[in-house]
Design a protein around this motif. Structure first.
Motif, PDB file in Angstrom:
ATOM      1  N   ALA A 115      48.607 119.682  54.197  1.00 42.77           N
ATOM      2  CA  ALA A 115      48.253 118.821  55.336  1.00 42.77           C
ATOM      3  C   ALA A 115      48.334 119.598  56.647  1.00 42.77           C
ATOM      4  O   ALA A 115      47.396 119.549  57.472  1.00 42.77           O
ATOM      5  CB  ALA A 115      49.179 117.613  55.374  1.00 42.77           C
ATOM      6  N   ALA A 116      49.433 120.340  56.827  1.00 44.42           N
ATOM      7  CA  ALA A 116      49.594 121.115  58.067  1.00 44.42           C
ATOM      8  C   ALA A 116      48.479 122.157  58.184  1.00 44.42           C
ATOM      9  O   ALA A 116      47.900 122.346  59.265  1.00 44.42           O
ATOM     10  CB  ALA A 116      50.967 121.785  58.091  1.00 44.42           C
ATOM     11  N   GLY A 117      48.159 122.811  57.078  1.00 49.11           N
ATOM     12  CA  GLY A 117      47.113 123.836  57.093  1.00 49.11           C
ATOM     13  C   GLY A 117      45.742 123.255  57.391  1.00 49.11           C
ATOM     14  O   GLY A 117      44.967 123.837  58.160  1.00 49.11           O
ATOM     15  N   LEU A 118      45.441 122.107  56.789  1.00 42.91           N
ATOM     16  CA  LEU A 118      44.131 121.483  57.032  1.00 42.91           C
ATOM     17  C   LEU A 118      43.978 121.075  58.489  1.00 42.91           C
ATOM     18  O   LEU A 118      42.918 121.266  59.100  1.00 42.91           O
ATOM     19  CB  LEU A 118      43.971 120.246  56.130  1.00 42.91           C
ATOM     20  CG  LEU A 118      43.564 120.504  54.679  1.00 42.91           C
ATOM     21  CD1 LEU A 118      43.587 119.208  53.886  1.00 42.91           C
ATOM     22  CD2 LEU A 118      42.181 121.148  54.605  1.00 42.91           C
ATOM     23  N   ILE A 119      45.040 120.502  59.049  1.00 43.69           N
ATOM     24  CA  ILE A 119      44.969 120.039  60.439  1.00 43.69           C
ATOM     25  C   ILE A 119      44.803 121.221  61.388  1.00 43.69           C
ATOM     26  O   ILE A 119      43.955 121.181  62.289  1.00 43.69           O
ATOM     27  CB  ILE A 119      46.216 119.195  60.795  1.00 43.69           C
ATOM     28  CG1 ILE A 119      46.145 117.875  60.022  1.00 43.69           C
ATOM     29  CG2 ILE A 119      46.308 118.930  62.291  1.00 43.69           C
ATOM     30  CD1 ILE A 119      47.400 117.057  60.067  1.00 43.69           C
ATOM     31  N   ILE A 120      45.579 122.262  61.165  1.00 35.08           N
ATOM     32  CA  ILE A 120      45.487 123.410  62.086  1.00 35.08           C
ATOM     33  C   ILE A 120      44.138 124.102  61.936  1.00 35.08           C
ATOM     34  O   ILE A 120      43.550 124.565  62.922  1.00 35.08           O
ATOM     35  CB  ILE A 120      46.681 124.394  61.874  1.00 35.08           C
ATOM     36  CG1 ILE A 120      46.914 125.241  63.134  1.00 35.08           C
ATOM     37  CG2 ILE A 120      46.503 125.317  60.713  1.00 35.08           C
ATOM     38  CD1 ILE A 120      47.575 124.531  64.248  1.00 35.08           C
ATOM     39  N   LYS A 121      43.598 124.119  60.718  1.00 35.60           N
ATOM     40  CA  LYS A 121      42.294 124.740  60.493  1.00 35.60           C
ATOM     41  C   LYS A 121      41.201 123.957  61.233  1.00 35.60           C
ATOM     42  O   LYS A 121      40.335 124.545  61.896  1.00 35.60           O
ATOM     43  CB  LYS A 121      41.997 124.767  58.987  1.00 35.60           C
ATOM     44  CG  LYS A 121      40.847 125.662  58.604  1.00 35.60           C
ATOM     45  CD  LYS A 121      40.706 125.721  57.093  1.00 35.60           C
ATOM     46  CE  LYS A 121      39.560 126.632  56.705  1.00 35.60           C
ATOM     47  NZ  LYS A 121      39.421 126.757  55.257  1.00 35.60           N
ATOM     48  N   THR A 122      41.268 122.621  61.127  1.00 33.22           N
ATOM     49  CA  THR A 122      40.304 121.775  61.820  1.00 33.22           C
ATOM     50  C   THR A 122      40.427 121.950  63.329  1.00 33.22           C
ATOM     51  O   THR A 122      39.416 122.042  64.039  1.00 33.22           O
ATOM     52  CB  THR A 122      40.543 120.291  61.453  1.00 33.22           C
ATOM     53  OG1 THR A 122      40.681 120.209  60.038  1.00 33.22           O
ATOM     54  CG2 THR A 122      39.426 119.399  61.913  1.00 33.22           C
ATOM     55  N   ALA A 123      41.686 121.997  63.789  1.00 34.26           N
ATOM     56  CA  ALA A 123      41.917 122.145  65.232  1.00 34.26           C
ATOM     57  C   ALA A 123      41.367 123.468  65.754  1.00 34.26           C
ATOM     58  O   ALA A 123      40.724 123.509  66.816  1.00 34.26           O
ATOM     59  CB  ALA A 123      43.419 122.041  65.520  1.00 34.26           C
ATOM     60  N   VAL A 124      41.575 124.531  65.002  1.00 39.31           N
ATOM     61  CA  VAL A 124      41.080 125.856  65.415  1.00 39.31           C
ATOM     62  C   VAL A 124      39.551 125.846  65.439  1.00 39.31           C
ATOM     63  O   VAL A 124      38.924 126.322  66.401  1.00 39.31           O
ATOM     64  CB  VAL A 124      41.624 126.958  64.473  1.00 39.31           C
ATOM     65  CG1 VAL A 124      40.908 128.281  64.694  1.00 39.31           C
ATOM     66  CG2 VAL A 124      43.108 127.155  64.687  1.00 39.31           C
ATOM     67  N   LYS A 125      38.937 125.271  64.395  1.00 41.06           N
ATOM     68  CA  LYS A 125      37.479 125.217  64.321  1.00 41.06           C
ATOM     69  C   LYS A 125      36.906 124.448  65.512  1.00 41.06           C
ATOM     70  O   LYS A 125      35.930 124.868  66.126  1.00 41.06           O
ATOM     71  CB  LYS A 125      37.046 124.528  63.023  1.00 41.06           C
ATOM     72  CG  LYS A 125      36.869 125.490  61.869  1.00 41.06           C
ATOM     73  CD  LYS A 125      36.328 124.745  60.670  1.00 41.06           C
ATOM     74  CE  LYS A 125      36.235 125.665  59.458  1.00 41.06           C
ATOM     75  NZ  LYS A 125      35.897 124.916  58.247  1.00 41.06           N
ATOM     76  N   HIS A 151      42.973 130.458  70.129  1.00 45.21           N
ATOM     77  CA  HIS A 151      42.432 129.185  69.670  1.00 45.21           C
ATOM     78  C   HIS A 151      43.396 128.411  68.778  1.00 45.21           C
ATOM     79  O   HIS A 151      43.040 127.381  68.229  1.00 45.21           O
ATOM     80  CB  HIS A 151      41.113 129.417  68.915  1.00 45.21           C
ATOM     81  CG  HIS A 151      39.969 129.651  69.830  1.00 45.21           C
ATOM     82  ND1 HIS A 151      39.720 130.886  70.377  1.00 45.21           N
ATOM     83  CD2 HIS A 151      39.029 128.804  70.327  1.00 45.21           C
ATOM     84  CE1 HIS A 151      38.655 130.796  71.164  1.00 45.21           C
ATOM     85  NE2 HIS A 151      38.223 129.550  71.147  1.00 45.21           N
ATOM     86  N   LEU A 152      44.599 128.924  68.608  1.00 48.25           N
ATOM     87  CA  LEU A 152      45.623 128.170  67.869  1.00 48.25           C
ATOM     88  C   LEU A 152      46.163 127.126  68.847  1.00 48.25           C
ATOM     89  O   LEU A 152      47.094 127.379  69.600  1.00 48.25           O
ATOM     90  CB  LEU A 152      46.743 129.135  67.434  1.00 48.25           C
ATOM     91  CG  LEU A 152      47.561 128.805  66.203  1.00 48.25           C
ATOM     92  CD1 LEU A 152      46.734 128.735  64.942  1.00 48.25           C
ATOM     93  CD2 LEU A 152      48.674 129.817  66.032  1.00 48.25           C
ATOM     94  N   PRO A 153      45.551 125.937  68.901  1.00 50.11           N
ATOM     95  CA  PRO A 153      45.859 125.024  70.000  1.00 50.11           C
ATOM     96  C   PRO A 153      47.203 124.317  69.834  1.00 50.11           C
ATOM     97  O   PRO A 153      47.629 124.054  68.705  1.00 50.11           O
ATOM     98  CB  PRO A 153      44.719 124.006  69.930  1.00 50.11           C
ATOM     99  CG  PRO A 153      44.223 124.062  68.550  1.00 50.11           C
ATOM    100  CD  PRO A 153      44.599 125.381  67.957  1.00 50.11           C
ATOM    101  N   LEU A 154      47.816 124.042  70.967  1.00 54.25           N
ATOM    102  CA  LEU A 154      49.130 123.400  70.962  1.00 54.25           C
ATOM    103  C   LEU A 154      49.061 122.029  70.312  1.00 54.25           C
ATOM    104  O   LEU A 154      49.928 121.659  69.515  1.00 54.25           O
ATOM    105  CB  LEU A 154      49.657 123.303  72.402  1.00 54.25           C
ATOM    106  CG  LEU A 154      51.091 122.794  72.531  1.00 54.25           C
ATOM    107  CD1 LEU A 154      52.084 123.737  71.894  1.00 54.25           C
ATOM    108  CD2 LEU A 154      51.450 122.568  73.987  1.00 54.25           C
TER     109      LEU A 154
END
Lengths: 222, 267
Positions: A115-125, A151-154
């Motif tokens: 879940a954490a990985g998917l969210i951060i991946k979507t956020a970066v994209k 692009h690793l957003p807060l």
């Protein structure tokens, strides 16, 4: 001489060749995927089993398993975080003599990492897509890495951490409730929340730090 | 530094087929969650049976190990469960206030027995089955080659990364020795400890991540990633002993499930 010749050999090494887009990563071979999952699983085991920070007021310990899970999710993506988080904590439970928790840890920490990985991946994209920086940022691999890091957003880190924390704390409460009753399982909630908070904070700092210290890591996300 | 739960004491259970052992462990664990007649008596009986089996095969000292590890949690269950279950007749009253009821005691006994039973079952399995056999067992039940390889490689690299962590921490301590006496260091806050640990973790992560391309190259050199199907060096045997152990497992599972099956037929 031979360096100029084209080769059909699969490449394991993340190359330092410039890319067109910050997220345009080379194809990752199955061997590299296995190697990543194995090393990060081992890292998660060591962080969970060996690295413990004593907490003076409770005379207890915080293990750093969640640090490894969030670091993997922020840096290597959801699939690696799913495998390393789930397997790493399950193996740590087996080694530490808490085998009865291993299947539960496998499921819960795997989901937490995914879940954490998917969210951060979507956020970066999303951030890369919305940024004009993406078109011109990748003149060199270092710039590309800087682009990815920038692009690793807060908000992505916070939402990934929040969702990961909720999944972990809620599922452990549920599993603990079924095994030992909900009153006893509720006692674990504050500890799990603290461990997650430490994990998100340290995981994010480690992810940001490693992009600076070892830029080729950017191409290992899948 | 790192050791698994497995101890090779050469008991009968060590020689027992791990596939059957795993089936018994799972079957027995599921049983502890099923509705049964008089659970407040039967559940402790099932758990005591596992304890006696463990003591019989491994010795009383070994059987006590898992109990000791879960003792704080059991005490917590003992203290916290009764006040939340108010069914049944009052057993303990302070003034007019009911503290403990018979329903609360039954629930506590049920939870403690179930958790102790599951803990003992898993302990017995992993105490008598090496991690290699665990992986081979999971493989024979359909675990993919790739996941099995990830687990095997992770087990290979755990001691390496653990040693790396200790080396890096020692190196950092040598570079920046701590001059404060022990009692002052014990009083350091979480922030200070975190700041001290952070560079160590970063170094360990970088050193670990740098081994990934080498490991991947090694795997490709060994032919991983090609089209043909992978083969395993070792497999669990399929012979007459497997059949014998399977039959024993069937008898054990039938024996422990029979009261529940009979109960379902009767009611």
């Amino acid at each position: 001489m031979d360096a100029d010749k084209p080769t059909n050999q699969p490449t394991n090494q993340p190359t330092n060749q410039p890319t067109n887009k910050p997220t345009n990563k080379p194809t990752i071979s199955p061997a590299l995927r296995i190697a990543m999952a194995a090393i990060l699983t081992a890292l998660t085991v060591v962080f969970t089993y060996l690295v413990r920070v004593p907490v003076a007021p409770t005379r207890g310990y915080i293990n750093l398993g969640d640090v490894a899970i969030y670091f993997t999710a922020f840096t290597f993506g959801p699939v690696t975080a799913l495998i390393a988080g789930g397997l790493g904590t399950a193996i740590a439970d087996l080694l530490a003599g808490y085998a009865q928790w291993a299947p539960i840890s496998l499921l819960i920490h795997g989901l937490q990492g995914l879940a954490a990985g998917l969210i951060i991946k979507t956020a970066v994209k999303k951030k890369i897509a919305s940024s004009s920086f993406s078109a011109s940022a990748s003149a060199s691999s270092q710039t590309s890495s800087a682009a990815y890091r920038n692009h690793l957003p807060l908000w992505g880190i916070i939402s990934a951490g929040l969702v990961g924390t909720i999944i972990m704390a809620a599922l452990y409460f549920l599993a603990g409730g079924i095994l030992v009753g909900f009153p006893a399982a509720a006692v674990e909630i504050p500890g799990n929340l603290i461990q997650n908070a430490v994990g998100i904070l340290a995981g994010a700092f480690l992810a940001a730090g490693i992009y600076r210290a070892y830029p080729p890591i950017e191409r290992l996300s899948w | 530094m790192i050791g698994s739960a497995y101890r090779d004491t050469g008991s009968l259970l060590h020689a027992f087929d791990p596939r059957v052992k795993l089936l018994i462990v799972l079957g027995w664990s599921v049983l502890l969650f099923l509705p049964m007649p008089q659970p407040q008596f039967r559940l402790p009986l099932y758990s005591v049976t596992v304890f006696l089996l463990t003591a019989g095969f491994l010795g009383i000292r070994d059987a006590w190990t898992p109990i000791r590890s879960i003792l704080p949690l059991l005490i917590l269950v003992l203290l916290l469960t009764p006040p939340f279950y108010r069914d049944g007749t009052p057993v303990l009253l302070i003034g007019e206030r009911v503290i403990v009821t018979s329903g609360g005691i039954e629930e506590t006994v049920r939870l403690i027995s179930r958790f102790t039973g599951i803990t003992m079952l898993f302990f017995l399995f992993f105490r008598t089955t090496s991690l290699q056999h665990v992986i081979l067992t999971l493989r024979s039940y359909g675990l993919s080659y790739r996941i099995a390889l990830v687990i095997t490689l992770a087990l290979r690299y755990i001691p390496y990364i653990a040693q790396l962590f200790k080396t890096v921490r020692s190196a950092h301590a040598l570079r920046d020795p701590m001059t404060e006496p022990e009692e002052v260091r014990k009083g350091w806050g979480l922030r200070r400890k975190g700041l001290e640990l952070f560079p160590v973790l970063m170094s360990v992560i970088i050193a670990s991540v740098k081994t990934i391309p080498n490991l991947a190259a090694g795997l490709e050199f060994r032919g991983f990633g090609r089209e043909e199907q992978r083969t395993s060096y070792r497999r669990l045997p399929r012979d007459i002993r497997t059949l014998r152990d399977g039959l024993i497992g069937l008898i054990v599972l039938s024996g422990i499930y029979s009261p529940i099956i009979l109960h379902m037929k009767l009611f």
